[in-house]
Design an enzyme around this catalytic site. Structure first.
Site, PDB file in Angstrom:
ATOM      1  N   TYR A 266      -9.563  -7.028 -14.662  1.00 15.40           N
ATOM      2  CA  TYR A 266      -9.453  -6.525 -13.287  1.00 15.40           C
ATOM      3  C   TYR A 266      -8.028  -6.056 -12.980  1.00 15.40           C
ATOM      4  CZ  TYR A 266      -8.576  -6.431  -8.374  1.00 15.40           C
ATOM      5  OH  TYR A 266      -8.132  -6.023  -7.142  1.00 15.40           O
TER       6      TYR A 266
ATOM      7  N   CYS B  78     -20.777   3.586   7.683  1.00 15.48           N
ATOM      8  CA  CYS B  78     -20.407   3.547   6.274  1.00 15.48           C
ATOM      9  C   CYS B  78     -20.471   4.956   5.669  1.00 15.48           C
ATOM     10  CB  CYS B  78     -21.370   2.615   5.533  1.00 15.48           C
ATOM     11  SG  CYS B  78     -21.075   2.621   3.764  1.00 15.48           S
TER      12      CYS B  78
ATOM     13  N   ASP C  89     -14.161  -6.227  -8.359  1.00 13.04           N
ATOM     14  CA  ASP C  89     -13.890  -7.551  -7.780  1.00 13.04           C
ATOM     15  C   ASP C  89     -15.075  -7.898  -6.876  1.00 13.04           C
ATOM     16  OD1 ASP C  89     -13.607  -6.005  -5.515  1.00 13.04           O
ATOM     17  OD2 ASP C  89     -11.738  -6.941  -4.867  1.00 13.04           O
TER      18      ASP C  89
ATOM     19  N   GLU D 253      -0.833  -7.335  -7.099  1.00 15.49           N
ATOM     20  CA  GLU D 253      -2.139  -7.561  -7.727  1.00 15.49           C
ATOM     21  C   GLU D 253      -2.278  -8.992  -8.243  1.00 15.49           C
ATOM     22  OE1 GLU D 253      -4.815  -5.908  -7.588  1.00 15.49           O
ATOM     23  OE2 GLU D 253      -3.936  -4.196  -6.557  1.00 15.49           O
TER      24      GLU D 253
ATOM     25  N   ARG E 182       0.844  -1.196   0.000  1.00 13.89           N
ATOM     26  CA  ARG E 182       0.000   0.000   0.000  1.00 13.89           C
ATOM     27  C   ARG E 182       0.886   1.255   0.000  1.00 13.89           C
ATOM     28  NH1 ARG E 182      -5.588  -0.814   2.590  1.00 13.89           N
ATOM     29  NH2 ARG E 182      -6.146  -1.259   0.444  1.00 13.89           N
TER      30      ARG E 182
END
Ligand code: SF4
Length: 356
Positions: free
Chosen positions: A119, A201, A137, A36, A24
């Site tokens: 993706y 959220c 995904d 990935e 990250r």
């Protein structure tokens, strides 16, 4: 909620909640690419130690390209879906030979590399090169089907295409990499499959499933077909000097490039010892006697499951030849750990090494 509001709420939340991961905030496109590929089919916690080890062994695309395939597969051992490792290795060579060792920045070019599908192409180009390509995904599907109240079957490509269209509309053009990672992170830690944490959220004000109390029924996924189950017999052929025979699976087969003990599927009418002896005859052109059961284990692959019975065998006649493998080798038990094996065979090699 307008797309810009969705994005700004999501990105602000991500800033304060993203979990630390070794890849990250990484800027090196090579490391983003490796992460990935590992994250296809593998959870973050499983991939993390493999990623660290892989990068320490192959810190650059040049190191990966010049490595032996067996070294690459050994570093991937236990992670499964080994075609990912073979394709990554092959694409690294391709980049060195044809692109000066640099990953292409454009979606239409990067997707031509081995092992990179829609993706992964969207993930790498958005994270490494800031291109506005939206990823879809499992986590993104869950968040967006709930947010937009999409009740259709998520197994169907029509539904997935619809989700892709919504993701394309929402993506933040200025911070596409963070947007994609934020949406996946939201699906991982807030919009979880059961009991999503809607009160915390960031996009709850616009979420249809939350408002209509439908988070239990969205996303809908039709039941999967039952996986077939196979009974497998494998032979551990031991020579008088204590060496065991292992075989290298064909390059283009499932688990290609990995080593195994020879064997195969049991026929209905056979006893398992007969399966082992027949398979060794077919694969090595030798007569053998399966004389003692070593161990039985169960394993599940993506499309089927197996019960594997391993038997110790002795050679009755003939000289083993690699009739259905790339190569065969006789190795001592304490040398087994040098070779990459698929998971079920790895259980056998670890036990054989321990019993040594
Ligand atoms: Fe998921 Fe709830 Fe957020 Fe909707 S409000 S996206 S259901 S966590």
């Amino acid at each position: 909620m307008q797309p810009a509001d969705f994005s700004s709420h999501l990105l602000a939340w991500y800033k304060g909640h993203k979990r630390p991961m070794p890849w990250r905030d990484e800027l090196d496109p090579y490391k983003i690419w490796v992460s990935e590929i590992m994250l296809q089919q593998t959870r973050v916690d499983q991939a993390t130690p493999y990623f660290r080890n892989f990068i320490s062994l192959f810190p650059t695309v040049y190191d990966l390209a010049k490595a032996d395939q067996q070294e690459v597969l050994k570093a991937w051992e236990g992670l499964g879906y080994y075609s990912r490792a073979r394709n990554l290795h092959s694409a690294a060579k391709d980049l060195i030979e044809n692109c000066g060792g640099k990953l292409p920045e454009k979606y239409d070019e990067i997707i031509k590399l081995k092992g990179i599908g829609p993706y992964t192409a969207a993930a790498i180009t958005s994270i490494a090169f800031n291109k506005p390509n939206a990823v879809v995904d499992g986590n993104v599907i869950r968040v967006l089907t709930r947010y937009f109240g999409i009740e259709q079957d998520t197994r169907s490509s029509k539904t997935r295409n619809k989700v892709q269209e919504f993701a394309n509309e929402l993506i933040d053009e200025k911070q596409p990499g963070d947007f994609n990672q934020a949406l996946m992170e939201l699906g991982s830690i807030v919009c979880t499959p059961s009991n999503p944490d809607c009160t915390n959220c960031p996009v709850q004000p616009g979420c249809i499933a939350s408002k209509m109390a439908k988070t239990d029924t969205i996303p809908y996924k039709s039941p999967a077909k039952k996986k077939p189950h196979h009974i497998i017999g494998v032979g551990i052929l031991e020579r008088e000097d204590g060496k065991l025979l292992i075989a290298l699976r064909p390059e283009d087969a499932m688990l290609g490039g990995l080593w195994e003990f020879p064997g195969g599927k049991k026929k209905d009418e056979e006893k398992i010892q007969q399966t082992v002896e027949r398979e060794l005859k077919e694969e090595l052109d030798v007569e053998t006697k399966a004389f003692e059961e070593f161990m039985t284990l169960k394993h599940t692959y993506s499309h089927f499951s197996i019960t594997l019975h391993a038997w110790f065998c002795k050679l009755i006649s003939g000289t083993p030849k690699p009739k259905s493998s790339q190569e065969i080798r006789w190795v001592h038990r304490n040398e087994l750990e040098q070779y990459p094996f698929p998971k079920a065979n790895k259980v056998l090699t670890e036990r054989l090494t321990k019993d040594n």
